[in-house]
Design a protein around this motif. Sequence first.
Motif, short mmCIF file in Angstrom:
data_model
loop_
_atom_site.label_atom_id
_atom_site.label_comp_id
_atom_site.label_asym_id
_atom_site.label_seq_id
_atom_site.Cartn_x
_atom_site.Cartn_y
_atom_site.Cartn_z
N MET A 1 0.85 -1.22 -0.03
CA MET A 1 -0.16 -0.04 0.12
C MET A 1 0.95 1.20 0.24
O MET A 1 2.06 1.19 0.69
N LEU A 2 0.53 2.31 -0.31
CA LEU A 2 1.53 3.09 -1.09
C LEU A 2 0.18 4.45 -1.07
O LEU A 2 -0.61 4.39 -1.64
N ASN A 3 0.22 5.50 0.31
CA ASN A 3 -0.60 6.46 0.25
C ASN A 3 -2.16 5.40 0.37
O ASN A 3 -2.88 6.10 0.00
N GLY A 4 -2.07 4.77 0.57
CA GLY A 4 -3.89 4.14 0.95
C GLY A 4 -4.23 3.61 -0.74
O GLY A 4 -5.21 3.02 -0.54
N PHE A 5 -3.66 3.19 -1.43
CA PHE A 5 -3.60 2.19 -2.61
C PHE A 5 -2.28 1.47 -2.76
O PHE A 5 -1.57 1.22 -2.39
N TYR A 6 -3.03 0.13 -3.31
CA TYR A 6 -2.44 -0.60 -3.55
C TYR A 6 -1.69 -0.58 -4.75
O TYR A 6 -2.12 -0.76 -5.39
N ARG A 7 -0.47 -0.70 -4.52
CA ARG A 7 0.62 -0.83 -5.62
C ARG A 7 0.74 -2.62 -6.27
O ARG A 7 0.72 -1.99 -7.65
N ILE A 37 -9.50 -6.24 -3.49
CA ILE A 37 -7.74 -6.23 -2.76
C ILE A 37 -8.29 -5.57 -1.54
O ILE A 37 -7.20 -5.52 -0.38
N HIS A 38 -8.80 -3.73 -0.76
CA HIS A 38 -8.87 -3.81 0.25
C HIS A 38 -9.88 -4.75 1.31
O HIS A 38 -9.34 -4.46 1.64
N ARG A 39 -10.20 -4.90 0.27
CA ARG A 39 -10.93 -5.89 1.83
C ARG A 39 -10.41 -6.97 1.56
O ARG A 39 -10.87 -7.61 3.05
N ILE A 40 -9.71 -7.86 1.12
CA ILE A 40 -8.91 -8.62 0.84
C ILE A 40 -8.12 -8.44 2.10
O ILE A 40 -7.48 -9.48 3.47
N LEU A 41 -6.54 -7.55 2.11
CA LEU A 41 -5.96 -6.66 3.32
C LEU A 41 -6.41 -6.80 4.44
O LEU A 41 -6.08 -6.40 4.97
N TYR A 44 -6.90 -9.35 6.00
CA TYR A 44 -5.63 -10.30 6.27
C TYR A 44 -5.43 -9.13 7.83
O TYR A 44 -4.07 -9.76 9.01
N LEU A 45 -4.83 -8.15 7.15
CA LEU A 45 -3.86 -7.74 8.80
C LEU A 45 -5.41 -7.29 10.46
O LEU A 45 -4.59 -7.29 10.68
N ARG A 46 -6.42 -7.81 9.75
CA ARG A 46 -7.31 -8.17 10.51
C ARG A 46 -6.82 -8.82 11.98
O ARG A 46 -6.91 -8.98 13.05
N LYS A 47 -6.32 -9.63 11.00
CA LYS A 47 -6.06 -11.30 11.66
C LYS A 47 -4.48 -11.30 11.46
O LYS A 47 -4.49 -12.06 12.58
N ASN A 48 -3.74 -10.59 10.64
CA ASN A 48 -2.24 -11.34 10.75
C ASN A 48 -1.85 -9.67 11.30
O ASN A 48 -0.20 -9.80 11.21
N ILE A 49 -1.75 -8.46 12.29
CA ILE A 49 -1.32 -7.47 12.66
C ILE A 49 0.19 -7.47 12.66
O ILE A 49 1.03 -6.74 12.20
N GLU A 50 0.10 -8.81 13.39
CA GLU A 50 1.74 -8.86 14.11
C GLU A 50 2.72 -8.76 12.51
O GLU A 50 4.00 -8.72 13.12
#
Length: 65
Positions: A1-7, A37-41, A44-50
């Motif tokens: 993610m760069l500035n809130g956009f998936y690159r 992709i935003h929904r998927i990421l 994922y991040l909610r479950k794997n923040i570490e």
Amino acid sequence: MLNGFYRGFGYIKQSTKALTASDYLAAITPQKDTRDIHRILKSYLRKNIETMVKLPAFHEHGTLF
């Protein structure tokens, strides 16, 4: 993610040291930024923040993580 956009995605060896913003961006294989992709990421991040590594702000590029 760069500035809130998936690159896109890319791989850099953990043994690689002292990378610049340009090095990180050059390692990315460009992909489309979509709602899906935003929904998927987000899920994922909610479950794997570490696993997330937020990189310092790149003045000429913005914030990359």
